[in-house]
Design an enzyme around this catalytic site. Structure first.
Site, PDB file in Angstrom:
ATOM      1  N   TYR A   9      -3.109  -1.373   8.990  1.00  0.00           N
ATOM      2  CA  TYR A   9      -2.592  -1.581   7.598  1.00  0.00           C
ATOM      3  C   TYR A   9      -1.454  -2.759   7.344  1.00  0.00           C
ATOM      4  CZ  TYR A   9      -4.991   2.576   6.619  1.00  0.00           C
ATOM      5  OH  TYR A   9      -5.979   3.432   6.218  1.00  0.00           O
ATOM      6  N   LYS A 201      15.443  -1.652   9.302  1.00  0.00           N
ATOM      7  CA  LYS A 201      14.243  -0.930   9.088  1.00  0.00           C
ATOM      8  C   LYS A 201      14.167   0.472   9.028  1.00  0.00           C
ATOM      9  CE  LYS A 201      10.102  -0.319   8.324  1.00  0.00           C
ATOM     10  NZ  LYS A 201       9.049  -0.681   7.968  1.00  0.00           N
ATOM     11  N   ARG A 208      15.225   6.893   2.510  1.00  0.00           N
ATOM     12  CA  ARG A 208      13.971   7.304   1.510  1.00  0.00           C
ATOM     13  C   ARG A 208      13.655   8.872   1.865  1.00  0.00           C
ATOM     14  NH1 ARG A 208      11.157   4.815  -2.513  1.00  0.00           N
ATOM     15  NH2 ARG A 208       9.042   5.348  -2.812  1.00  0.00           N
ATOM     16  N   GLY A 252       3.915  11.992   3.640  1.00  0.00           N
ATOM     17  CA  GLY A 252       2.797  11.469   4.573  1.00  0.00           C
ATOM     18  C   GLY A 252       3.036  10.018   4.734  1.00  0.00           C
ATOM     19  N   CYS A 255       4.993   6.103   8.062  1.00  0.00           N
ATOM     20  CA  CYS A 255       6.574   5.567   8.239  1.00  0.00           C
ATOM     21  C   CYS A 255       7.613   6.602   7.957  1.00  0.00           C
ATOM     22  CB  CYS A 255       6.602   4.235   7.279  1.00  0.00           C
ATOM     23  SG  CYS A 255       5.298   3.143   7.391  1.00  0.00           S
TER      24      CYS A 255
HETATM   25  N1  SAJ Z   1       6.938  10.773  -1.816  1.00  0.00           N
HETATM   26  C1  SAJ Z   1       7.556  11.847  -2.602  1.00  0.00           C
HETATM   27  N2  SAJ Z   1       8.621  11.553  -3.183  1.00  0.00           N
HETATM   28  C2  SAJ Z   1       9.123  10.380  -3.873  1.00  0.00           C
HETATM   29  C3  SAJ Z   1       8.342   9.293  -3.154  1.00  0.00           C
HETATM   30  C4  SAJ Z   1       7.251   9.407  -2.314  1.00  0.00           C
HETATM   31  O1  SAJ Z   1       7.488  12.877  -2.056  1.00  0.00           O
HETATM   32  O2  SAJ Z   1       9.598  10.210  -4.752  1.00  0.00           O
HETATM   33  C5  SAJ Z   1       6.086  10.890  -0.831  1.00  0.00           C
HETATM   34  C6  SAJ Z   1       4.771  10.277  -1.023  1.00  0.00           C
HETATM   35  O3  SAJ Z   1       3.905  10.931  -1.826  1.00  0.00           O
HETATM   36  C7  SAJ Z   1       4.337   9.949   0.478  1.00  0.00           C
HETATM   37  C8  SAJ Z   1       5.514   9.700   1.249  1.00  0.00           C
HETATM   38  O4  SAJ Z   1       6.785  10.123   0.587  1.00  0.00           O
HETATM   39  O5  SAJ Z   1       3.567  10.923   1.048  1.00  0.00           O
HETATM   40  C9  SAJ Z   1       5.833   8.105   1.620  1.00  0.00           C
HETATM   41  O6  SAJ Z   1       5.474   7.191   0.565  1.00  0.00           O
HETATM   42  P1  SAJ Z   1       6.201   6.052   0.146  1.00  0.00           P
HETATM   43  O7  SAJ Z   1       5.646   5.646  -1.281  1.00  0.00           O
HETATM   44  O8  SAJ Z   1       7.813   6.414  -0.235  1.00  0.00           O
HETATM   45  O9  SAJ Z   1       6.302   4.981   1.402  1.00  0.00           O
HETATM   46  P2  SAJ Z   1       5.265   4.403   2.313  1.00  0.00           P
HETATM   47  O10 SAJ Z   1       5.203   5.050   3.528  1.00  0.00           O
HETATM   48  O11 SAJ Z   1       3.935   4.244   1.564  1.00  0.00           O
HETATM   49  O12 SAJ Z   1       5.927   2.993   2.753  1.00  0.00           O
HETATM   50  C10 SAJ Z   1       7.111   3.105   3.076  1.00  0.00           C
HETATM   51  C11 SAJ Z   1       7.940   2.168   2.393  1.00  0.00           C
HETATM   52  N3  SAJ Z   1       9.237   2.437   2.672  1.00  0.00           N
HETATM   53  C12 SAJ Z   1      10.459   2.270   1.698  1.00  0.00           C
HETATM   54  O13 SAJ Z   1      10.173   2.333   0.609  1.00  0.00           O
HETATM   55  C13 SAJ Z   1      11.798   2.363   2.291  1.00  0.00           C
HETATM   56  C14 SAJ Z   1       7.746   0.709   2.577  1.00  0.00           C
HETATM   57  O14 SAJ Z   1       8.320  -0.313   2.022  1.00  0.00           O
HETATM   58  C15 SAJ Z   1       7.534   0.123   4.160  1.00  0.00           C
HETATM   59  O15 SAJ Z   1       7.033  -0.902   4.462  1.00  0.00           O
HETATM   60  C16 SAJ Z   1       6.689   1.408   4.768  1.00  0.00           C
HETATM   61  O16 SAJ Z   1       7.201   2.612   4.596  1.00  0.00           O
HETATM   62  C17 SAJ Z   1       6.789   1.089   6.236  1.00  0.00           C
HETATM   63  O17 SAJ Z   1       5.671   0.708   6.705  1.00  0.00           O
HETATM   64  O18 SAJ Z   1       7.752   1.278   6.963  1.00  0.00           O
END
Ligand code: SAJ
Length: 406
Positions: A9, A201, A208, A252, A255
């Protein structure tokens, strides 16, 4: 030539981005099927803008191989899971990749590690093998850490526009790698030391996870006292210095549910808030199950086969199911030997779970009670199709009358 190791990815979009900017790139992955697919013109996952990038890179001569290349610049983008017992980072994939690189690289080479690692991992696990090889064979191998920040669903845009961090112990090497990334990255690139880059990182994803854990806790408090958590968060976020994320059915992806554990594993006595937030997030699928049960009871429903989960991916508008809350929920049901639920996701074409539907209409026809696990665009555009259903909305996106919330 740049050899990008790991075509998943992060590695694949990075390799394509570099190749489409005219750099000479070979992508290496140990998965023969993945490499064959890329060589045969089929991209391995869906992502906005990736098809175009792939076509352009192929036209400009990118190559894909299972073999590590002899060159002087490597970008490593392999998985870094955590050890379930110790919670510490499992560096085995990076260690193997670096060992393979050291067996073919030119005498003066740079290895850029993009994979997320806990602070100190490169010094603890990678530097010793590099130093041993260098002293034996008079090589100079530079190590750099360039963690990525791109978000699935908007990767191509973010590869170009996000700010980045580059960690290097030798400033000149850091600057040289910065110039490489500047060929496609328009964001600000900060050069720092390796340990700081590793830490930032992990801290970003932990921030988050803790924020989402807080939102999930608020959802439970609000449920107990009959308040609307979405309205409360919406109003709080009007405050100029408050930014609460959204509650949901769990967290999920590869990360946010993973990286914060690195800190818990390495600093067990100092991470109470992080570890409590991770536990809160991990318990959300079970909380959703309890909500389903209560709502069935309230509606006099006894047949679980009429309950359907909408969404199987870990978040909206991607096809990635890693650590998805829906899979976690189904796993829990299986452990309790409970009847499985129906599942539908427009992005998941292959059969992944029992009772999975591939057709929205058929799913709706067989389901009386729809649980919104993921807010895909398809559902937002067709929300009125749920008018006659019992609906549990775990994402706060459905405005229909009588909808149940988390
Ligand atoms: N989620 C919630 N509530 C929210 C936001 C997200 O329940 O308000 C859940 C989502 O549904 C999902 C999970 O959290 O299941 C993670 O989703 P996400 O959109 O927050 O993050 P990822 O895993 O897709 O991507 C993250 C990002 N990190 C940050 O925003 C700090 C991305 O920038 C990183 O590159 C990525 O992790 C990584 O590779 O580390």
């Amino acid at each position: 030539m740049i050899n990008v190791i790991g075509l998943g990815y992060i590695g694949l979009p990075t390799a394509l981005m570099m190749a489409s900017h005219g750099l000479n790139v070979v992508g290496t992955d140990y998965d023969e099927e993945r490499v064959a697919s890329l060589n045969n013109g089929t991209i391995t996952f869906q992502e906005k803008g990736l098809d175009e990038l792939y076509a352009k890179s192929c036209a400009l001569g990118i190559e894909f191989s299972t073999v590590y290349q002899e060159t002087d610049l490597y970008i490593v983008s392999v998985p870094t899971p955590y050890d379930p017992l110790s919670k510490q980072v499992d560096p085995s994939y990076i260690v193997t990749a670096v060992e393979e690189i050291l067996s073919v690289c030119q005498p003066e080479s740079t290895i850029v590690i993009e994979s997320t690692v806990s602070p100190g991992t490169i010094d603890r696990y990678i530097r010793p093998i590099v130093d041993m090889k260098s002293s034996k064979q008079e090589m100079t191998i530079h190590l750099v850490h360039a963690p990525e920040r791109i978000i699935p669903g908007n990767m191509v845009h973010e590869l170009i526009h996000n700010n980045r961090t580059i960690g290097a112990d030798d400033c000149a090497i850091g600057e040289r790698i910065k110039q490489l990334y500047e060929q496609f990255c328009e964001g600000e690139i900060i050069v720092t030391d390796i340990r700081t880059a590793e830490m930032t990182k992990v801290v970003e994803n932990t921030y988050r996870a803790v924020n989402i854990g807080f939102a999930n806790e608020l959802a439970k408090i609000c449920r107990q006292s009959g308040m609307d958590v979405y309205e409360i968060i919406r109003i709080c976020n009007q405050h100029p210095r408050v930014n609460i994320l959204k509650p949901g059915p769990g967290v999920g992806g590869h990360c946010i549910p993973v990286d914060p554990w690195f800190l818990v594993g390495d600093y067990p006595g100092l991470t109470d808030i992080i570890s409590a937030s991770m536990k809160t997030n991990d318990e959300m699928p079970a909380y959703v199950l309890r909500r389903i049960h209560d709502i069935m009871e309230e509606n006099g429903m006894t047949d679980p086969s009429l309950v359907g989960l909408y969404g199987l991916t870990y978040k909206e508008n991607v096809d990635d199911c890693r650590e998805s809350p829906t899979l976690q929920l189904l796993e829990r049901l299986k452990k309790n030997l409970a009847a499985p639920l129906r599942v539908y996701d427009p992005f998941v074409k292959r059969d992944l779970v029992d009772h999975q539907y591939h057709d929205f209409e058929a799913f709706l026809e067989d389901t009386d009670f729809v649980v919104i696990m993921v807010a895909h665009r398809q559902l937002l555009d067709n929300m009125d199709r749920l008018k006659d259903k019992i609906v549990l909305d775990t994402r706060g996106v459905c405005e229909l009358d009588g909808v149940y919330r988390l």
